[in-house]
Design an enzyme around this catalytic site. Structure first.
Site, mmCIF file in Angstrom:
data_model
loop_
_atom_site.group_PDB
_atom_site.id
_atom_site.type_symbol
_atom_site.label_atom_id
_atom_site.label_comp_id
_atom_site.label_asym_id
_atom_site.label_seq_id
_atom_site.Cartn_x
_atom_site.Cartn_y
_atom_site.Cartn_z
ATOM 1 N N GLN A 286 -4.962 -1.616 9.342
ATOM 2 C CA GLN A 286 -4.791 -2.933 8.715
ATOM 3 C C GLN A 286 -5.436 -4.016 9.586
ATOM 4 O O GLN A 286 -5.144 -4.123 10.777
ATOM 5 C CB GLN A 286 -3.290 -3.225 8.514
ATOM 6 C CG GLN A 286 -3.008 -4.498 7.754
ATOM 7 C CD GLN A 286 -3.491 -4.464 6.304
ATOM 8 O OE1 GLN A 286 -3.442 -3.441 5.632
ATOM 9 N NE2 GLN A 286 -3.987 -5.588 5.826
ATOM 10 N N LYS B 109 0.845 -1.203 0.000
ATOM 11 C CA LYS B 109 0.000 0.000 0.000
ATOM 12 C C LYS B 109 0.879 1.251 0.000
ATOM 13 O O LYS B 109 0.621 2.211 -0.717
ATOM 14 C CB LYS B 109 -0.941 -0.009 1.215
ATOM 15 C CG LYS B 109 -2.040 -1.056 1.059
ATOM 16 C CD LYS B 109 -2.846 -1.314 2.321
ATOM 17 C CE LYS B 109 -3.785 -2.500 2.063
ATOM 18 N NZ LYS B 109 -4.609 -2.886 3.207
ATOM 19 N N ASP C 11 -11.278 2.575 3.160
ATOM 20 C CA ASP C 11 -11.584 1.150 2.988
ATOM 21 C C ASP C 11 -13.083 0.952 2.735
ATOM 22 O O ASP C 11 -13.492 -0.138 2.337
ATOM 23 C CB ASP C 11 -11.189 0.372 4.261
ATOM 24 C CG ASP C 11 -9.877 -0.389 4.075
ATOM 25 O OD1 ASP C 11 -9.494 -0.634 2.914
ATOM 26 O OD2 ASP C 11 -9.251 -0.731 5.096
#
Ligand code: NAP
Length: 281
Positions: free
Chosen positions: A96, A52, A119
């Site tokens: 995460q 990422k 997200d």
């Protein structure tokens, strides 16, 4: 049969994101910025986070990567997230997952404002998707919609089967297909006679995490098959689809690796760019 290359589709979209990031910087005097928080030392999670951060650099974004050892007090992490939530120069925040045992995932995620939830996991963003008023959409299913679009297939009226009903993949996938006027069936571990659904499907998306689960006899001729699964078998990455059996029957199929995977991070970058534009423009 054609293989849908997630790598190729992803590279094209990243090129556009890079251009847009440059224009953003010219207009607002800074690059779009993504903050990633990782707790613990799970190697797979660290690989995802590194990718990422690399993705951000590739398209000219600023990234912040905050690593915490397992055992760091939850309030320390919470106060860092609260700071990012207030920071005018941070556009996207991502924690995460999964977090190590003992951390309250719901609480920590709830500290991310909807406008920075790149997200697309927040209850508001999830709810808006189900009302067909999408704001930020979960990256993997969003990437799959781009892969389907790359085939030029008209989705309206197609029978789509999604196998898997997780909040992050299966459910938002089903919503996106429904919003695109497909007739959608969601299958899961309690579904009886699962192949009676997949055999009639024009589109099958498999997101369960079971190596080579979908077999040739379970799909109809000409189906489009999207394989989300990532399974490690004897050190090799294998999808949820038995590619050798299923591919000859398909009009289009995604490979593992190189199919859905590359799209997920690209969609995270796209969501970050859009979050930055929405906040500042
Ligand atoms: P998850 O949260 O574990 O959910 C798995 C889903 O599959 C559940 O809904 C479960 O049903 C269903 N399932 C399990 N076994 C089944 C079976 N035998 N038949 C039918 N349904 C079954 O997993 P996830 O996070 O959605 O991820 C799914 C897979 O996609 C994993 O391999 C993951 O690594 C991969 N993934 C890939 C990407 C990418 O970028 N390529 C991104 C995210 C995830 P129940 O609800 O009934 O338990």
């Amino acid at each position: 049969m054609e293989i849908i290359s997630g790598k190729a589709v992803s590279a094209d979209i990243r090129q556009d994101i890079k251009q847009d990031a440059l224009s953003f910087k010219e207009r607002f005097g800074r690059a779009p910025a993504l903050a990633v928080i990782i707790v613990g030392d799970d190697p797979a999670s660290h690989t995802y986070v590194n990718n990422k951060i690399k993705g951000c650099a590739e398209v000219g974004f600023r990234s912040i990567c905050q690593k915490y050892a397992n055992g760091t007090p939850q309030e320390e992490i919470a106060s860092f997230i609260k700071g990012l939530a207030q920071d005018e120069e941070v556009d996207g925040i991502l924690v995460q997952l999964p977090l190590p045992k003992g951390y309250d995932e719901k609480y920590l995620l709830s500290l991310i404002p909807d406008s920075k939830d790149v997200d697309g996991f927040s209850p508001t963003n999830t709810g808006l998707l189900s009302m067909n008023r999408p704001n930020t959409v979960s990256c993997t299913p969003l990437g799959i919609m781009h892969l389907l679009a790359s085939t030029g297939t008209q989705l309206k009226g197609k029978n789509a089967v999604v196998i898997g009903r997780s909040n992050t993949v299966g459910k938002p996938m089903a919503m996106l297909l429904l919003n695109a006027d497909c007739t959608v069936t969601v299958c899961h571990s309690k579904t009886k006679d699962l192949s009676s659904y997949t055999k009639n499907a024009d589109i099958v998306v498999v997101a369960i995490g079971r190596a080579k689960f979908l077999k040739g006899e379970m799909v109809k001729e000409g189906a489009i098959v999207i394989d989300v699964g990532i399974n490690r078998v004897d050190g090799k990455l294998v999808g949820d689809v038995d590619f050798e059996e299923v591919a000859p029957k398909c009009s289009y199929i995604t490979p593992v690796p190189g199919g859905v995977g590359p799209m997920t991070i690209t969609m995270l970058l796209l969501n970050t760019l859009n979050a930055a534009i929405h906040r500042l423009a």
